[in-house]
Design a protein around this motif. Sequence first.
Motif, PDB file in Angstrom:
ATOM      1  N   THR A 306     -41.117  32.142 -32.901  1.00 21.94           N
ATOM      2  CA  THR A 306     -41.477  30.812 -33.307  1.00 21.94           C
ATOM      3  C   THR A 306     -40.608  30.037 -32.416  1.00 21.94           C
ATOM      4  OG1 THR A 306     -41.806  31.472 -35.508  1.00 21.94           O
ATOM      5  CG2 THR A 306     -40.889  29.373 -35.257  1.00 21.94           C
ATOM      6  N   LEU A 307     -41.221  28.721 -31.999  1.00 22.16           N
ATOM      7  CA  LEU A 307     -40.461  28.016 -31.286  1.00 22.16           C
ATOM      8  C   LEU A 307     -39.833  26.851 -32.195  1.00 22.16           C
ATOM      9  CD1 LEU A 307     -39.647  26.380 -28.325  1.00 22.16           C
ATOM     10  CD2 LEU A 307     -41.992  25.343 -28.543  1.00 22.16           C
ATOM     11  N   TYR A 308     -38.723  26.694 -32.062  1.00 17.86           N
ATOM     12  CA  TYR A 308     -37.921  25.722 -32.782  1.00 17.86           C
ATOM     13  C   TYR A 308     -37.342  24.491 -31.669  1.00 17.86           C
ATOM     14  CZ  TYR A 308     -37.434  29.115 -36.533  1.00 17.86           C
ATOM     15  OH  TYR A 308     -37.662  29.839 -37.758  1.00 17.86           O
ATOM     16  N   ILE A 309     -37.340  23.454 -32.170  1.00 17.34           N
ATOM     17  CA  ILE A 309     -36.731  22.065 -31.264  1.00 17.34           C
ATOM     18  C   ILE A 309     -35.616  21.729 -32.164  1.00 17.34           C
ATOM     19  CG2 ILE A 309     -37.178  20.133 -30.476  1.00 17.34           C
ATOM     20  CD1 ILE A 309     -39.971  20.798 -30.139  1.00 17.34           C
ATOM     21  N   ASN A 310     -34.508  22.003 -32.004  1.00 15.20           N
ATOM     22  CA  ASN A 310     -33.163  21.729 -32.459  1.00 15.20           C
ATOM     23  C   ASN A 310     -32.626  20.397 -32.065  1.00 15.20           C
ATOM     24  OD1 ASN A 310     -30.864  21.748 -33.876  1.00 15.20           O
ATOM     25  ND2 ASN A 310     -29.837  23.301 -33.061  1.00 15.20           N
ATOM     26  N   ASP A 311     -32.783  19.423 -32.777  1.00 15.35           N
ATOM     27  CA  ASP A 311     -32.525  18.101 -32.501  1.00 15.35           C
ATOM     28  C   ASP A 311     -31.336  17.356 -33.708  1.00 15.35           C
ATOM     29  OD1 ASP A 311     -32.252  15.915 -30.603  1.00 15.35           O
ATOM     30  OD2 ASP A 311     -33.862  14.909 -31.721  1.00 15.35           O
ATOM     31  N   ALA A 312     -30.797  18.429 -34.178  1.00 22.21           N
ATOM     32  CA  ALA A 312     -30.087  18.254 -35.512  1.00 22.21           C
ATOM     33  C   ALA A 312     -28.450  18.001 -35.258  1.00 22.21           C
ATOM     34  CB  ALA A 312     -30.490  19.530 -36.518  1.00 22.21           C
ATOM     35  N   TYR A 313     -28.166  17.729 -34.086  1.00 22.70           N
ATOM     36  CA  TYR A 313     -26.594  17.234 -33.855  1.00 22.70           C
ATOM     37  C   TYR A 313     -26.235  16.171 -34.832  1.00 22.70           C
ATOM     38  CZ  TYR A 313     -22.022  16.151 -32.565  1.00 22.70           C
ATOM     39  OH  TYR A 313     -20.646  15.988 -32.463  1.00 22.70           O
ATOM     40  N   ASN A 314     -26.965  14.998 -34.920  1.00 22.81           N
ATOM     41  CA  ASN A 314     -26.799  13.710 -35.565  1.00 22.81           C
ATOM     42  C   ASN A 314     -28.120  12.981 -35.881  1.00 22.81           C
ATOM     43  OD1 ASN A 314     -25.055  12.286 -37.088  1.00 22.81           O
ATOM     44  ND2 ASN A 314     -23.435  12.363 -35.410  1.00 22.81           N
ATOM     45  N   ALA A 315     -28.059  12.233 -36.661  1.00 25.47           N
ATOM     46  CA  ALA A 315     -29.184  11.240 -36.947  1.00 25.47           C
ATOM     47  C   ALA A 315     -28.920   9.748 -37.336  1.00 25.47           C
ATOM     48  CB  ALA A 315     -30.089  11.931 -38.029  1.00 25.47           C
ATOM     49  N   PHE A 417     -23.913  17.216 -40.798  1.00 32.19           N
ATOM     50  CA  PHE A 417     -23.275  17.976 -41.977  1.00 32.19           C
ATOM     51  C   PHE A 417     -24.300  18.576 -42.781  1.00 32.19           C
ATOM     52  CE2 PHE A 417     -24.667  13.431 -43.365  1.00 32.19           C
ATOM     53  CZ  PHE A 417     -25.348  13.944 -44.519  1.00 32.19           C
ATOM     54  N   ASN A 418     -25.507  18.494 -42.339  1.00 34.99           N
ATOM     55  CA  ASN A 418     -26.624  19.425 -43.023  1.00 34.99           C
ATOM     56  C   ASN A 418     -26.587  20.873 -42.619  1.00 34.99           C
ATOM     57  OD1 ASN A 418     -28.183  17.339 -44.801  1.00 34.99           O
ATOM     58  ND2 ASN A 418     -28.058  16.478 -42.681  1.00 34.99           N
ATOM     59  N   HIS A 419     -26.031  21.130 -41.356  1.00 35.78           N
ATOM     60  CA  HIS A 419     -26.132  22.443 -40.603  1.00 35.78           C
ATOM     61  C   HIS A 419     -27.636  23.064 -40.616  1.00 35.78           C
ATOM     62  CE1 HIS A 419     -21.575  22.916 -42.014  1.00 35.78           C
ATOM     63  NE2 HIS A 419     -21.695  22.031 -40.827  1.00 35.78           N
ATOM     64  N   LEU A 420     -28.477  22.116 -40.136  1.00 35.08           N
ATOM     65  CA  LEU A 420     -29.824  22.717 -39.967  1.00 35.08           C
ATOM     66  C   LEU A 420     -30.069  23.619 -39.180  1.00 35.08           C
ATOM     67  CD1 LEU A 420     -32.160  19.501 -40.210  1.00 35.08           C
ATOM     68  CD2 LEU A 420     -31.740  21.011 -41.994  1.00 35.08           C
ATOM     69  N   TRP A 421     -29.033  23.810 -38.259  1.00 35.04           N
ATOM     70  CA  TRP A 421     -29.005  24.878 -37.048  1.00 35.04           C
ATOM     71  C   TRP A 421     -29.251  26.196 -37.659  1.00 35.04           C
ATOM     72  CZ3 TRP A 421     -24.851  27.880 -37.218  1.00 35.04           C
ATOM     73  CH2 TRP A 421     -23.559  27.330 -37.615  1.00 35.04           C
TER      74      TRP A 421
END
Length: 424
Positions: A306-315, A417-421
Amino acid sequence: MKKLVETLNETFNNSFEVDDISKVEIDSRNIKEGDLFFAINNGKNYIAEVLEKKASFVICDDQKWSGNKKVLVVEDTVKAMQLLAKNYRKKLKIKIVGITGSEGKTTTKDIIHGVLSSKYQTKKTLGNHNNHIGLPLTILNLQEDDEFGVIEMGMSNKGEIPVLCDIAGIDYGVITNIGDSHLEFMINRDNVFAEKSQIKNYIDSDKLFLFGDDVYLKNLKGNKIGFNLENNFIIRNYKETPNGVDFILNNKNYSFKLNGKHNCINASMGVAIGLSLGLTSSEIQKGLDLVNVTSMRFQKIEKNGTLYINDAYNASPVSMKASLETFDNIDFSKKKLAILADMGEMGSDEIKFHQEVLEYALKTKIDTFILMGSRMKEAMKSFNDERLIYCDTKDEIKKLISTSYKDNVILLKGSNFNHLWKII
């Protein structure tokens, strides 16, 4: 770092038994022989430990260490650190590029560092060390032969940018944009602009670089970069590719490894500064190719097919929409799933901002959205769309992906803070 030892003695009017300093640390776990340790917060509990590790010197505000020749006791450890950094910076010949803005600071920092590194010995802020503690730590770890330092300057309250500019002694400044970050403390964009734009008071306008299409920044004096023809550096022919973005800036072709219009703008900032400092287009492209981008910035990760695109440092609302737009525009030849989590520090209108993000998301061609967090849950109530799915936990999301969406390309976006990674 002989000059740092010299600055230490001059700043605190003493003659310390320190021959040299290897580096400066605030984390006792990272201490090596010859390091200077600032015992900030509960760091005072580890002074004995760092001295056993042969730290060269310790600065703290714990009176029980008075009289120890290896420890300087001060009234306020953080203020002592800031003062030492300010004085040390004055002894260095290095040129400092200070970067502020609501979004894109870290990526722009990485890009400018990469571009300048193609010709000069350049250092940058590590990780997210961009506040009243992290910035002086970065300054104190500069070497005497460094030619450029690229320093990120974050803020959450009024009055912080002038403090950081004063410590860093900036020679060049960058403002990436003015958005809705930190509204919990800053209330509105006008206040964000008033604070971020303080950087202009520390440099000449010809050394200030701005995103010229920003409604707030377009009227400031400086080098303006953007798509509008009124800018000094005009971006043309922006194009998404599977490997990033291609674009033309002032009639020269460039490419950068990260997707997204926002990353095209960030890269153009780096090109503009490189050109202004006399680098050739080929030197700049070499620097863009070598940029070491901080993780969780539209980072592509392959895991179990699966290809993930991790753009979850901040929002923030701006970065959420930019990420969704980019994800929507790339052709992966697969279905797309976006996992969207709560944004923090949005103030009293936080639900409205989350509703705006969802409204924007539903206008895209993205197939499915999994939402997480109490703010997203509340905002979701305003929409009746089967593409929106809510999950309470990351474990629920992982289970849902493994059963129904493992063949999708998956975007992760939300505040850190969601730690989606952890889903990956």
